[in-house]
Scaffold this motif. Structure first.
Motif, PDB file in Angstrom:
ATOM      1  N   ILE A 177       0.840  -1.206   0.000  1.00 32.97           N
ATOM      2  CA  ILE A 177       0.000   0.000   0.000  1.00 32.97           C
ATOM      3  C   ILE A 177       0.870   1.250   0.000  1.00 32.97           C
ATOM      4  CG2 ILE A 177      -1.637   1.346   1.368  1.00 32.97           C
ATOM      5  CD1 ILE A 177      -2.890  -1.295   2.254  1.00 32.97           C
ATOM      6  N   LYS A 178       1.918   1.286   0.818  1.00 35.57           N
ATOM      7  CA  LYS A 178       2.822   2.441   0.852  1.00 35.57           C
ATOM      8  C   LYS A 178       3.524   2.630  -0.489  1.00 35.57           C
ATOM      9  CE  LYS A 178       3.801   2.249   5.819  1.00 35.57           C
ATOM     10  NZ  LYS A 178       4.850   2.107   6.843  1.00 35.57           N
ATOM     11  N   CYS A 179       3.882   1.527  -1.116  1.00 31.08           N
ATOM     12  CA  CYS A 179       4.552   1.606  -2.425  1.00 31.08           C
ATOM     13  C   CYS A 179       3.618   2.198  -3.469  1.00 31.08           C
ATOM     14  CB  CYS A 179       5.023   0.206  -2.840  1.00 31.08           C
ATOM     15  SG  CYS A 179       5.962   0.183  -4.389  1.00 31.08           S
ATOM     16  N   LEU A 180       2.346   1.771  -3.449  1.00 29.15           N
ATOM     17  CA  LEU A 180       1.372   2.308  -4.401  1.00 29.15           C
ATOM     18  C   LEU A 180       1.076   3.774  -4.114  1.00 29.15           C
ATOM     19  CD1 LEU A 180      -1.136  -0.674  -4.723  1.00 29.15           C
ATOM     20  CD2 LEU A 180       0.478   0.153  -6.443  1.00 29.15           C
ATOM     21  N   GLU A 181       1.063   4.179  -2.845  1.00 24.51           N
ATOM     22  CA  GLU A 181       0.850   5.581  -2.511  1.00 24.51           C
ATOM     23  C   GLU A 181       1.980   6.449  -3.058  1.00 24.51           C
ATOM     24  OE1 GLU A 181       0.506   5.618   1.687  1.00 24.51           O
ATOM     25  OE2 GLU A 181      -1.633   5.113   1.711  1.00 24.51           O
ATOM     26  N   SER A 182       3.204   5.919  -2.943  1.00 27.88           N
ATOM     27  CA  SER A 182       4.352   6.650  -3.476  1.00 27.88           C
ATOM     28  C   SER A 182       4.270   6.775  -4.994  1.00 27.88           C
ATOM     29  CB  SER A 182       5.648   5.943  -3.075  1.00 27.88           C
ATOM     30  OG  SER A 182       6.768   6.590  -3.657  1.00 27.88           O
ATOM     31  N   SER A 184       1.556   6.675  -6.779  1.00 25.02           N
ATOM     32  CA  SER A 184       0.462   7.590  -7.094  1.00 25.02           C
ATOM     33  C   SER A 184       0.901   9.044  -6.942  1.00 25.02           C
ATOM     34  CB  SER A 184      -0.732   7.290  -6.184  1.00 25.02           C
ATOM     35  OG  SER A 184      -1.774   8.202  -6.415  1.00 25.02           O
ATOM     36  N   GLU A 185       1.691   9.344  -5.910  1.00 25.04           N
ATOM     37  CA  GLU A 185       2.172  10.706  -5.691  1.00 25.04           C
ATOM     38  C   GLU A 185       3.117  11.143  -6.816  1.00 25.04           C
ATOM     39  OE1 GLU A 185       2.465  14.385  -3.994  1.00 25.04           O
ATOM     40  OE2 GLU A 185       1.098  12.730  -3.482  1.00 25.04           O
ATOM     41  N   ARG A 188       1.056  11.834  -9.866  1.00 19.58           N
ATOM     42  CA  ARG A 188       0.317  13.084  -9.731  1.00 19.58           C
ATOM     43  C   ARG A 188       1.231  14.286  -9.994  1.00 19.58           C
ATOM     44  NH1 ARG A 188      -1.007  12.468  -4.896  1.00 19.58           N
ATOM     45  NH2 ARG A 188      -2.887  11.264  -5.287  1.00 19.58           N
TER      46      ARG A 188
END
Length: 323
Positions: A177-182, A184-185, A188
């Motif tokens: 999840i943290k990897c996907l958040e990174s 995604s950021e 963006r």
């Protein structure tokens, strides 16, 4: 000037004939009149004799020489005076014509330099665009692509651990999840960098108006001005319109207004001048080039000659395919 000089010479000839006829004149006066007529005719018939140094000298010698036989022959000295004035006038006309040719050549040279500079700027902008696209593609590949690939592998491993009842599946899922958040950021930020800033385009257009020194130039905006896709085209047409005002108008005020909605951008450049009304029938002043650029981008350009001079550019926000 040539026809005025011929008319003046004819008057002098008529005057000499009248004096010869009204006075007790010798037959040498006839020879004198014929000589002056021949010299005047040679001046306009033969280019080599058209200079004052040649015909003027002949006329002076003839007048002074025949004055010993017939004193009124001195009236013929008006002919070299006319020739002198004519030569000076023609020299002045030649100088003006030469200066006009030189000015035209200089304008053509400057226009050519401007076209070359414009082509170089377009080429540089295209190269910069390609380089920026390559950089963005490399950033997505190096950062977002690797992180998403790593997250996919981690999810596949977590699924197998979950099926086997291994408690490490939850921990691995949290890391994913943290990897996907990174990722995604990063994605963006990349997309945000692709979108041009609204203020940048408007500030540049306003700067063009502020740098216009011929007269006061007001810049006004209204409506939805996001996603201006033809910013360079608007800037080029604004510069051309203001240049036309400074060259051809007697205006003391110019208003530049930018309006927008969800689909279109409209730029209006209007002045309060009166001089341009006399040029309504002419197609110069750079308007042809402005119309071609606007049409190529799928827009329209309207010129209004009432209550001053007004140019209205309407462009779609969405670029046409291939533009």
């Amino acid at each position: 000037m040539k026809y005025y000089a011929i008319f003046a010479r004819s008057l002098v000839g008529v005057m000499l004939i009248a004096v010869w006829g009204l006075t007790d004149s010798p037959l040498s006066g006839v020879a004198f009149l014929l000589i002056l007529t021949a010299v005047s005719a040679a001046r306009y018939r033969f280019k080599a004799l058209s200079r004052f140094a040649v015909t003027g000298t002949l006329e002076i010698v003839a007048c002074i020489g025949f004055a010993f036989l017939w004193f009124p022959a001195l009236l013929g000295l008006w002919l070299p005076v006319i020739g002198f004035i004519e030569d000076k006038w023609q020299g002045w006309e030649r100088d003006l014509l030469l200066k006009d040719f030189e000015d035209r050549a200089e304008r053509l040279k400057l226009e050519k330099k401007r076209e070359n500079a414009s082509m170089e700027l377009r080429y540089a902008a295209r190269v910069a665009e390609i380089n920026e696209r390559s950089r963005i593609a490399q950033d997505i590949h190096d950062h977002v692509g690797h992180e998403i690939t790593g997250a996919l592998i981690a999810l596949q491993t977590a699924a197998k651990l979950y099926e086997s009842g291994d408690g490490r599946a939850g921990e691995l899922l949290g890391q994913t999840i943290k990897c996907l958040e990174s990722a995604s950021e990063n994605l963006r930020e990349t997309v945000h960098n692709l979108k041009p800033a609204k203020g940048t385009a408007l500030s540049y257009l306003e700067e063009i108006c502020d740098s216009f020194k011929f007269c006061e130039a007001r810049f006004e905006v209204s409506g939805d001005l996001n996603n201006i896709t033809h910013f360079e085209l608007l800037a080029a047409n604004l510069k051309e319109a203001l240049t036309n005002v400074s060259r051809h108008s007697n205006a003391d005020s110019v208003t530049v207004r930018l309006d927008g909605n969800a689909d279109y951008i409209r730029m209006t450049v209007s002045d309060n001048g009166t001089k341009l009304k006399t040029l309504k029938s002419k197609s110069g002043m750079g308007l042809s080039g402005m119309k071609e650029r606007i049409r190529a981008a799928g827009g329209t350009l309207t010129v209004i000659y009432e209550n001053g001079f007004k140019i209205i550019c309407i462009l779609p926000k969405k670029s046409q395919e291939g533009i």
